[in-house]
Design a protein around this motif. Structure first.
Motif, short mmCIF file in Angstrom:
data_model
loop_
_atom_site.label_atom_id
_atom_site.label_comp_id
_atom_site.label_asym_id
_atom_site.label_seq_id
_atom_site.Cartn_x
_atom_site.Cartn_y
_atom_site.Cartn_z
N SER A 61 18.55 -7.54 -11.18
CA SER A 61 17.22 -7.75 -10.61
C SER A 61 17.08 -9.15 -10.01
CB SER A 61 16.16 -7.50 -11.68
OG SER A 61 16.33 -8.43 -12.72
N GLY A 100 -1.78 -10.52 -11.05
CA GLY A 100 -0.64 -9.65 -11.38
C GLY A 100 -1.10 -8.32 -11.92
N SER A 101 -0.18 -7.42 -11.99
CA SER A 101 1.08 -7.59 -11.29
C SER A 101 1.19 -6.53 -10.20
CB SER A 101 2.24 -7.48 -12.28
OG SER A 101 2.25 -6.19 -12.85
N PRO A 112 2.89 -3.82 -8.26
CA PRO A 112 4.04 -2.95 -8.51
C PRO A 112 4.79 -2.61 -7.22
CG PRO A 112 2.03 -1.66 -8.42
CD PRO A 112 1.62 -3.08 -8.18
N TYR A 113 5.98 -2.05 -7.36
CA TYR A 113 6.66 -1.50 -6.20
C TYR A 113 6.01 -0.18 -5.84
CZ TYR A 113 10.31 -4.91 -7.02
OH TYR A 113 11.00 -6.08 -7.18
N GLU A 159 7.65 3.35 -8.57
CA GLU A 159 7.89 2.69 -9.84
C GLU A 159 8.97 3.40 -10.65
OE1 GLU A 159 6.91 -0.32 -11.68
OE2 GLU A 159 6.82 -0.69 -9.54
N ALA A 165 13.06 -2.20 -6.97
CA ALA A 165 13.48 -3.47 -6.38
C ALA A 165 14.50 -3.25 -5.28
CB ALA A 165 14.06 -4.39 -7.46
N GLN A 213 12.76 -1.78 -2.25
CA GLN A 213 11.98 -2.81 -1.58
C GLN A 213 12.88 -3.68 -0.71
OE1 GLN A 213 8.87 -2.47 -1.93
NE2 GLN A 213 8.06 -4.22 -0.83
N PRO A 250 5.30 -7.34 -3.98
CA PRO A 250 5.93 -6.77 -5.19
C PRO A 250 7.23 -7.47 -5.57
CG PRO A 250 6.12 -5.24 -3.34
CD PRO A 250 5.24 -6.36 -2.89
N HIS A 280 7.65 -10.69 -5.59
CA HIS A 280 7.24 -11.77 -6.50
C HIS A 280 6.47 -11.23 -7.70
CE1 HIS A 280 8.63 -14.99 -3.93
NE2 HIS A 280 8.12 -14.35 -2.89
N ARG A 281 5.89 -10.07 -7.51
CA ARG A 281 5.19 -9.34 -8.57
C ARG A 281 3.94 -10.06 -9.05
NH1 ARG A 281 6.71 -4.70 -12.13
NH2 ARG A 281 7.24 -4.13 -9.99
N PHE A 282 4.10 -11.29 -9.46
CA PHE A 282 3.00 -12.08 -9.97
C PHE A 282 2.65 -13.12 -8.92
CE2 PHE A 282 0.90 -14.54 -13.35
CZ PHE A 282 0.27 -13.48 -13.98
#
Lengths: 253, 299
Positions: free
Chosen positions: B7, B121-122, B124-125, B128, B133, B136, B204, B206-208
């Motif tokens: 990841s 956050g957060s 998501p992609y 899911e 990842a 994406q 997504p 960076h997610r946060f």
């Protein structure tokens, strides 16, 4: 008959100094006209006022076409150009990253050819343009159309070609001979006259090379101190006492 | 070993890919059209945050949130473009730089919307599953490739020549009947909206979302990459990012064993090396590695 430009009550001043004051003037009633006068007479300013590069303080410029009058005062440079009133530049101007051919293609492209979504059709466009470009390359004796214009002379010629490719109705030429050798000047003027005949184009030339003016123009306007002082045939203007005193006095006496 | 599926590797590569997209869009704006956009991070960050806020705070469906975010960026860039379109380069630079800063400040201060420095956050992609990842990254790569191909193609069309002409000598182009103001505005809005789109794709990754993601460093990194690679070349952004951001944020961070007590030093060295690289590029190849080099005898 073709298009003419009508100027009414035009006035432009910079910091209190009046550089143009023209109550009434009709330009391009004849195929090729000259606009002469001493330096600082306001000739270039007048052209800038007509093409929309600068705005007048007061007054109007109208384009008379097919009996209708189009108000072009204050219209942007590009819109005036699209209406068919185009000017060649006094100072050397070029697009430094465009080759001679690119420059011509730029001129030939219409609004319809240009858009962020027009990714295809370049080949058709080039094919369409090729014979026209080839003609001008031959006429202007450009050595290599895929190269950049290098000398001042080449740039000056390219500037004129770019304007001709727009197929203007009225071509304003601001000192076309500056930076060009004499024999080339004759070729350029011959070409411009040919295009003028063929495409029903009117030409107004600002020039200090008076021999050229007397030779190619049918009608001449004389300007001094921001005003049009005299119009007439080349013969009338050349022999006029005022013109001799104000302009030709020193050099052509 | 070179394992694409970890990841962290995917995160780094996705970040790098986002920069390739931004640098190439900057090539279109600055290299081709001559618009000095120093607010890259503003458009990218606005896309990212608008998307995150719509998705999380307002629970807007995923694709719709993306679409709305891009629409917001387009609307904002239209407004900015309309203001700056006929200003000179310095004014454009200052205005866009200010815009980028404003976005960062607002994201920090408007806590009710963005959670401020605490972070939103957060995100998501879109899918899911375990491969989110990877997908994406694939999508980001595809979008980036499309942008690069577009940049390479458009340069050889009437529109590309028109933008180059505008950049070289705008009054002359206008004198040939070209409505340069309209075309500038169009290309500016399209490319800014795409920066926003890349932002929604980066969210997504960076997610946060925190304000430190959208500092001026993003703008400067994209600029340095483009200048080093070659501002006039459609692959300038690709090469530049490969030589700068990719080397530091991927190669060194992933494969060079830096003792943890020196981890902070790497960031400082990175900034220094970026600066030196930029100066060297400007001195010896002002048009970048893919540019033609200094013309003999010219200026």
């Amino acid at each position: 008959m073709g298009d003419t430009i009508e100027v009414n009550g035009l006035r432009k001043s910079y910091g209190g100094r009046v550089v143009n004051e023209i109550p009434r003037l009709t330009l391009s009633e004849h195929r090729i006209e000259g606009l002469i006068g001493p330096n600082g007479a306001g000739k270039t300013t007048l052209m800038s006022l007509i093409t929309g590069r600068i705005r007048p303080d007061t007054g109007s410029v109208r384009l008379l076409r097919d009996g209708a009058a189009i108000e072009i005062t204050g219209m942007s440079l590009n819109r005036v150009a699209r209406l068919g009133v185009v000017r060649t530049n006094q100072k050397i101007q070029d697009f430094e990253s465009l080759t001679i051919e690119d420059s011509m293609l730029l001129s030939l492209a219409t609004d319809r050819d240009e858009g962020p979504g027009r990714l295809f059709g370049e080949r058709d466009f080039r094919e369409r343009c090729d014979p026209i470009i080839a003609d001008y390359v031959a006429a202007m004796k450009f050595a290599d159309r895929s190269a950049h214009a290098l000398s001042a002379g080449e740039k000056k010629l390219l500037d004129i070609v770019r304007c001709l490719l727009l197929e203007p109705k009225i071509l304003l030429m601001d000192e076309p001979t500056v930076g060009l050798p004499t024999e080339q000047t004759d070729e350029v003027m011959a070409l411009v006259s040919r295009v003028a005949e063929r495409q029903d184009m009117k030409v107004v030339i600002i020039e200090h090379d008076l021999d050229l003016i007397w030779k190619v123009c049918e009608h001449v306007h004389f300007m001094a101190d921001g005003q049009i002082l005299l119009h007439g045939t080349p013969e009338e203007v050349r022999t006029n006492r005022l013109v001799r005193d104000k302009y030709m006095g020193e050099s052509h006496a | 070993m070179f394992d694409l599926l970890t990841s962290y590797t995917l995160f780094s590569l996705s970040t790098v890919m986002g920069f390739v997209a931004l640098a190439t869009l900057l090539h279109l704006q600055f290299g081709l059209a001559g618009i000095v956009n120093f607010g890259v991070v503003g458009f990218w960050g606005l896309g990212m945050y608008a998307f995150g806020v719509l998705l999380i705070q307002f629970e807007v469906p995923y694709p719709l949130a993306m679409l709305l975010a891009v629409a917001i960026v387009a609307a904002v860039s239209l407004l900015i473009g309309w203001v700056i379109v006929d200003l000179n380069d310095q004014a454009v630079l200052v205005a866009t730089l200010a815009f980028g800063t404003i976005v960062t400040s607002l994201v920090t201060t408007e806590k009710w919307l963005t959670e401020g420095v605490v972070g939103l956050g957060s995100v998501p992609y879109p899918v899911e599953t375990g491969d989110g990842a990877l997908w994406q990254f694939v999508v980001l790569t595809a979008v980036t490739a499309a942008i690069v191909i577009y940049a390479a193609r458009i340069a050889k069309t009437p529109y590309g020549r028109l933008l180059a002409a505008k950049r070289d000598n705008e009054p002359l182009a206008r004198g040939l009947g070209k409505n340069t103001s309209r075309h500038k505005l169009t290309i500016f809005v399209i490319t800014c909206a795409l920066m926003g789109f890349v932002g929604t794709l980066s969210a997504p990754v960076h997610r946060f979302l925190t304000p430190d993601l959208i500092g001026p460093g993003v703008t400067f990194s994209a600029w340095i990459a483009l200048i080093v690679g070659g501002k006039r070349h459609p692959l300038g952004g690709v090469l530049g990012v490969a030589l700068t951001i990719f080397v530091f944020d991927f190669v060194i961070e992933t494969y060079v064993p830096v003792p943890s007590e020196h981890a902070a030093t790497v960031t400082v060295i990175k900034t220094i090396v970026y600066g030196v690289t930029l100066i060297v590029a400007l001195m010896f190849r002002p048009l970048g590695l893919l540019g033609p080099g200094r013309k003999r005898g010219s200026r």
